[in-house]
Design an enzyme around this catalytic site. Sequence first.
Site, PDB file in Angstrom:
ATOM      1  N   HIS A   1      41.582  78.620  38.817  1.00  6.61           N
ATOM      2  CA  HIS A   1      40.361  78.743  38.007  1.00  6.61           C
ATOM      3  C   HIS A   1      39.771  80.136  38.144  1.00  6.61           C
ATOM      4  O   HIS A   1      39.921  80.793  39.170  1.00  6.61           O
ATOM      5  CB  HIS A   1      39.337  77.693  38.425  1.00  6.61           C
ATOM      6  CG  HIS A   1      39.777  76.296  38.105  1.00  6.61           C
ATOM      7  ND1 HIS A   1      39.631  75.742  36.860  1.00  6.61           N
ATOM      8  CD2 HIS A   1      40.397  75.365  38.869  1.00  6.61           C
ATOM      9  CE1 HIS A   1      40.129  74.511  36.876  1.00  6.61           C
ATOM     10  NE2 HIS A   1      40.599  74.254  38.078  1.00  6.61           N
TER      11      HIS A   1
ATOM     12  N   GLU B   1      43.034  63.257  40.366  1.00  7.43           N
ATOM     13  CA  GLU B   1      42.546  63.976  41.549  1.00  7.43           C
ATOM     14  C   GLU B   1      41.431  63.130  42.173  1.00  7.43           C
ATOM     15  O   GLU B   1      41.614  62.484  43.199  1.00  7.43           O
ATOM     16  CB  GLU B   1      42.023  65.367  41.164  1.00  7.43           C
ATOM     17  CG  GLU B   1      41.422  66.141  42.334  1.00  7.43           C
ATOM     18  CD  GLU B   1      40.568  67.340  41.898  1.00  7.43           C
ATOM     19  OE1 GLU B   1      40.152  67.404  40.729  1.00  7.43           O
ATOM     20  OE2 GLU B   1      40.289  68.199  42.750  1.00  7.43           O
TER      21      GLU B   1
ATOM     22  N   ASP C   1      44.125  76.474  42.947  1.00  4.59           N
ATOM     23  CA  ASP C   1      42.906  75.886  42.394  1.00  4.59           C
ATOM     24  C   ASP C   1      41.716  76.862  42.494  1.00  4.59           C
ATOM     25  O   ASP C   1      41.437  77.571  41.536  1.00  4.59           O
ATOM     26  CB  ASP C   1      42.602  74.547  43.085  1.00  4.59           C
ATOM     27  CG  ASP C   1      41.857  73.567  42.180  1.00  4.59           C
ATOM     28  OD1 ASP C   1      41.706  73.866  40.985  1.00  4.59           O
ATOM     29  OD2 ASP C   1      41.436  72.500  42.670  1.00  4.59           O
TER      30      ASP C   1
HETATM   31 ZN   LIG Z   1      41.446  72.560  38.972  1.00  7.27          ZN
END
Ligand SMILES: [Zn+2]
Length: 339
Positions: free
Chosen positions: A18, A203, A281
């Site tokens: 991200h 998730e 991430d």
């Molecule tokens: Zn993510």
Amino acid sequence: MEHVRDLTLLPKAHLHLHFTGSMRPSTLLELADKYGVRLPDALTAGEPPKLRATDERGWFRFQRLYDAARSCLREPDDIRRLVREAAEEDVRDGSGWLEIQVDPTSYAPLLGGMIPAVEIILDAVDSASRETGLGMRVVIAANRMKHPLDARTLARLAVRYGDRGIVGFGLSNDERRGMARDFDRAFAIAREGGLLAAPHGGELAGPASVRDCLDDLHASRIGHGVRAAEDPRLLQRLSDRQITCEVCPASNVALGVYERPEDVPLRTLFDAGVPMALGADDPLLFGSRLAAQYEIARRHHAFTDQELAELARQSVRASAAPEEVQAKLLAGIDHWLTG
Ligand SMILES: [Zn+2]
């Protein structure tokens, strides 16, 4: 003594990173200083904050930290710096291809609107790619907490800039809110416009959220997807259709999805034949970057070098990289094993 191959030299593709979350901690401190932003202590402590996103309060706290970091990105120069440094860090970790994920909505107010924000981001990606030699593309991600109409607008924008380096369309934020189905039109627009569908699922929510991504959004990749491990039939389906899960082990542990690195079901997915692309991430918040994810597979799941090479191949094959780039990376992986 057996030779230990260096995982930072293993060529790989990085498909789950991200935008703000890719920032170097030192850069965050400098930018906060530049703008007089008082950061939460958790972001200045010099070590990753303790988070537990499996309850809504923990997730909210994670989002607040993320927002605080994002509020330090105000000018085109900050965006250019962030992207260049993300590319530099990736190159250092052996990445040969990076798909960075961004919701331009969050940056639009300070950058003069959505279109300027997208253009600034794409220009930054072009320059970073040229300066570092790293192949880079963008995944535009809609926010599940916002209205599905916003997601449609974003999908149209993403399609419009497809030939400028946008390759995918994602959906992020709390999977426990709303239904994937609410975003089906946005994803249809993205897919019909030639973008790959890569929503987050599996998730914070269980296997059903992964099924929703497949059934309702026709995902060709799943952000995370690890909770599919709880459903053997779903694993079979992912394997049959070769849907890649962008698995982020350090993130899963940092957010409390799993207690310990050895609990992340890397083996279960791998043995079931589900392709994976390991990703970092949000390194800013979780404290580790790309190569460290492969290190977790090696250290905590006893992946052999052959298996680590296979993981790297899976990441490359799941990427939107042009064929010649993929071929070069795959050859590099073979060389890593035999060289
Ligand atoms: Zn993510």
